[in-house]
Design a protein around this motif. Sequence first.
Motif, PDB file in Angstrom:
ATOM      1  N   THR A 264       0.701  -1.357  -0.134  1.00  0.00           N
ATOM      2  CA  THR A 264      -0.317   0.085  -0.437  1.00  0.00           C
ATOM      3  C   THR A 264       0.977   0.932  -0.372  1.00  0.00           C
ATOM      4  OG1 THR A 264      -0.135   0.393   2.541  1.00  0.00           O
ATOM      5  CG2 THR A 264      -1.562  -1.247   1.429  1.00  0.00           C
ATOM      6  N   ALA A 265       0.583   2.353   0.067  1.00  0.00           N
ATOM      7  CA  ALA A 265       0.952   3.961  -0.065  1.00  0.00           C
ATOM      8  C   ALA A 265       1.968   3.910   1.156  1.00  0.00           C
ATOM      9  CB  ALA A 265       0.275   4.518  -0.757  1.00  0.00           C
ATOM     10  N   ASP A 266       0.652   3.211   2.053  1.00  0.00           N
ATOM     11  CA  ASP A 266       1.477   3.779   3.202  1.00  0.00           C
ATOM     12  C   ASP A 266       2.588   2.626   3.708  1.00  0.00           C
ATOM     13  OD1 ASP A 266      -0.350   2.217   3.752  1.00  0.00           O
ATOM     14  OD2 ASP A 266      -0.855   3.547   5.490  1.00  0.00           O
ATOM     15  N   GLY A 267       2.664   1.458   2.493  1.00  0.00           N
ATOM     16  CA  GLY A 267       3.866   0.453   3.522  1.00  0.00           C
ATOM     17  C   GLY A 267       3.459  -0.386   3.925  1.00  0.00           C
ATOM     18  N   LYS A 268       2.467  -0.641   3.923  1.00  0.00           N
ATOM     19  CA  LYS A 268       1.310  -2.080   4.861  1.00  0.00           C
ATOM     20  C   LYS A 268       1.699  -3.301   3.394  1.00  0.00           C
ATOM     21  CE  LYS A 268      -0.540  -0.517   7.954  1.00  0.00           C
ATOM     22  NZ  LYS A 268      -0.073   1.000   8.105  1.00  0.00           N
ATOM     23  N   LEU A 269       2.115  -4.213   3.824  1.00  0.00           N
ATOM     24  CA  LEU A 269       1.753  -5.613   2.898  1.00  0.00           C
ATOM     25  C   LEU A 269      -0.039  -5.823   2.692  1.00  0.00           C
ATOM     26  CD1 LEU A 269       3.774  -7.040   0.743  1.00  0.00           C
ATOM     27  CD2 LEU A 269       4.563  -8.980   2.367  1.00  0.00           C
ATOM     28  N   ARG A 270      -0.346  -6.128   1.745  1.00  0.00           N
ATOM     29  CA  ARG A 270      -1.931  -6.119   1.547  1.00  0.00           C
ATOM     30  C   ARG A 270      -1.583  -7.644   1.101  1.00  0.00           C
ATOM     31  NH1 ARG A 270      -6.711  -3.363   2.846  1.00  0.00           N
ATOM     32  NH2 ARG A 270      -8.384  -4.284   1.619  1.00  0.00           N
ATOM     33  N   LEU A 271      -2.831  -8.186   1.507  1.00  0.00           N
ATOM     34  CA  LEU A 271      -3.075  -9.794   1.630  1.00  0.00           C
ATOM     35  C   LEU A 271      -2.946 -10.067   0.597  1.00  0.00           C
ATOM     36  CD1 LEU A 271      -1.520 -11.178   4.899  1.00  0.00           C
ATOM     37  CD2 LEU A 271      -0.054 -10.583   3.235  1.00  0.00           C
ATOM     38  N   CYS A 272      -4.312  -9.334   0.135  1.00  0.00           N
ATOM     39  CA  CYS A 272      -5.900  -9.093  -0.609  1.00  0.00           C
ATOM     40  C   CYS A 272      -7.014  -8.159  -0.882  1.00  0.00           C
ATOM     41  CB  CYS A 272      -6.750 -10.584   0.028  1.00  0.00           C
ATOM     42  SG  CYS A 272      -8.490 -10.761  -0.638  1.00  0.00           S
ATOM     43  N   GLU A 278      -3.285  -6.786   6.637  1.00  0.00           N
ATOM     44  CA  GLU A 278      -1.828  -7.047   6.463  1.00  0.00           C
ATOM     45  C   GLU A 278      -1.303  -6.481   7.642  1.00  0.00           C
ATOM     46  OE1 GLU A 278      -3.229  -1.775   6.287  1.00  0.00           O
ATOM     47  OE2 GLU A 278      -4.159  -2.209   4.144  1.00  0.00           O
ATOM     48  N   ILE A 279       0.777  -6.636   6.773  1.00  0.00           N
ATOM     49  CA  ILE A 279       1.285  -6.109   8.040  1.00  0.00           C
ATOM     50  C   ILE A 279       1.958  -4.818   8.242  1.00  0.00           C
ATOM     51  CG2 ILE A 279       1.340  -8.685   8.338  1.00  0.00           C
ATOM     52  CD1 ILE A 279       4.375  -8.155   7.061  1.00  0.00           C
ATOM     53  N   ASP A 280       2.373  -4.462   8.708  1.00  0.00           N
ATOM     54  CA  ASP A 280       3.690  -3.013   8.574  1.00  0.00           C
ATOM     55  C   ASP A 280       4.391  -3.406   8.304  1.00  0.00           C
ATOM     56  OD1 ASP A 280       3.819  -0.386   8.248  1.00  0.00           O
ATOM     57  OD2 ASP A 280       4.278  -0.248  10.138  1.00  0.00           O
ATOM     58  N   LEU A 297       9.762 -10.745   7.658  1.00  0.00           N
ATOM     59  CA  LEU A 297       7.856 -10.213   8.307  1.00  0.00           C
ATOM     60  C   LEU A 297       7.308 -11.018   7.072  1.00  0.00           C
ATOM     61  CD1 LEU A 297       8.584  -6.906   9.104  1.00  0.00           C
ATOM     62  CD2 LEU A 297       7.679  -8.140  10.381  1.00  0.00           C
ATOM     63  N   ILE A 298       8.034 -10.539   5.277  1.00  0.00           N
ATOM     64  CA  ILE A 298       7.262 -11.057   4.531  1.00  0.00           C
ATOM     65  C   ILE A 298       6.965 -12.332   4.201  1.00  0.00           C
ATOM     66  CG2 ILE A 298       7.660 -11.155   1.904  1.00  0.00           C
ATOM     67  CD1 ILE A 298       9.316  -8.710   1.617  1.00  0.00           C
ATOM     68  N   VAL A 299       7.301 -13.147   4.782  1.00  0.00           N
ATOM     69  CA  VAL A 299       7.104 -14.675   4.371  1.00  0.00           C
ATOM     70  C   VAL A 299       6.517 -15.368   5.209  1.00  0.00           C
ATOM     71  CG1 VAL A 299       8.251 -16.714   5.172  1.00  0.00           C
ATOM     72  CG2 VAL A 299      10.331 -15.265   3.875  1.00  0.00           C
ATOM     73  N   LYS A 300       6.753 -14.997   6.446  1.00  0.00           N
ATOM     74  CA  LYS A 300       5.113 -14.363   7.750  1.00  0.00           C
ATOM     75  C   LYS A 300       4.083 -14.400   7.127  1.00  0.00           C
ATOM     76  CE  LYS A 300       5.015 -14.441  12.553  1.00  0.00           C
ATOM     77  NZ  LYS A 300       5.753 -13.954  13.571  1.00  0.00           N
ATOM     78  N   ALA A 301       4.225 -13.207   6.606  1.00  0.00           N
ATOM     79  CA  ALA A 301       2.653 -12.349   6.269  1.00  0.00           C
ATOM     80  C   ALA A 301       1.898 -13.234   4.862  1.00  0.00           C
ATOM     81  CB  ALA A 301       2.834 -11.196   5.522  1.00  0.00           C
ATOM     82  N   THR A 302       3.125 -13.769   4.050  1.00  0.00           N
ATOM     83  CA  THR A 302       3.072 -13.754   2.973  1.00  0.00           C
ATOM     84  C   THR A 302       1.818 -15.698   3.104  1.00  0.00           C
ATOM     85  OG1 THR A 302       4.455 -13.412   2.044  1.00  0.00           O
ATOM     86  CG2 THR A 302       3.655 -15.608   0.495  1.00  0.00           C
ATOM     87  N   ALA A 303       2.566 -16.543   4.330  1.00  0.00           N
ATOM     88  CA  ALA A 303       1.995 -17.524   4.815  1.00  0.00           C
ATOM     89  C   ALA A 303       0.248 -17.682   5.150  1.00  0.00           C
ATOM     90  CB  ALA A 303       2.686 -18.026   5.718  1.00  0.00           C
TER      91      ALA A 303
END
Length: 327
Positions: A264-272, A278-280, A297-303
């Motif tokens: 996202t524009a403010d740096g959250k990784l959004r999953l759908c 989302e994770i920051d 962080l990315i691997v954990k969020a993706t899971a």
Amino acid sequence: MTGLSDSFQRPINYLRISVTDRCNLRCVYCMPPEGIKLMSHYDILSYEEIYTLVKVAAELGINRVRLTGGEPLVRAGLPELVRMIAGIDTIDDLSLTTNGILLAQYAADLKDAGLMRVNVSLDTLKPERFRQITRCGELKDTLEGIKAANEVDLTPVKINMVVMAGINDDEIIDFARKTIDDGWNVRFIEHMPVNGEDINVTRLVSVKEMRKQLESLGILEPFKIDKGGGPAKYFRFPGAKGTVGFITPVTEHFCYACNRLRLTADGKLRLCLLREDEIDLREPLRSGASVEELKELIVKATAAKPKGHLLAEGSVHKGRPFSQVGG
Ligand code: SAM
């Protein structure tokens, strides 16, 4: 399996980045007339921050990147970001989604910076209707943008039309004709009920209904495209240079094959797109997290990517507006 994957064994290799929440249009189905509360300069990731995160994601297996928004071309110096991302060796597809208003101005610079192709959102071929749908835009600007993108070979240029009952569904045939007469690649997209719209009064025209309308133009032959390969199913009218694509997020969702993450524009990784998980990444990044920590962080969020959106079950999306999360 190498690379990133989620807990449903879906390989994840595609990152869509909202580079700004700002937009130069106010499309009726996307934004309220007064616009949305805008993020502050501090909130928005800098180009260097986006680049760092893409580089880390690329090391994990992301090899396709799309820049979107808001309207990505309203962010100053976008070709600079394109150049930075295009310099990452393992990114082999770098594209942009735009409303096309500023595309004629930037197409050559974007191409020179390493952009490969563009998708242009266009819902009508009628100037007055364009003004109504976008609340402020001029059709001729988007048409010039499409022309410029073709001239500098940001191809295939894909035209995305969101089909809405009673608003533009009488133009399906006109758009399809453009695939025959002008070699356009048009994708018809089902309107998704977002921002709390009542699913029962949705403007949905199903792809099934769209195809019924198109029967009068001839038989659609299945067609395999080289670049992109997202959720659209492609066809061609006999003898046409261009293609017709259909995207069915509502009536036949494609979550089982989803390969995407969103930044996202403010740096959250959004999953759908249609769920709020989302994770920051911005605060860890700004507080000096190492590459390894960001990867973790990315691997954990993706899971934790959800299995799918819930539109088909009648759930209404009421989350952050598309312009912030990268529609
Ligand atoms: N400003 C850019 C543009 O116009 O392409 C990028 C952002 S815009 C949010 C991305 C895409 O989302 C556009 O093609 C738009 O038509 C689509 N979109 C927005 N709201 C939608 C909805 N409710 N249903 C289907 N598509 C939608």
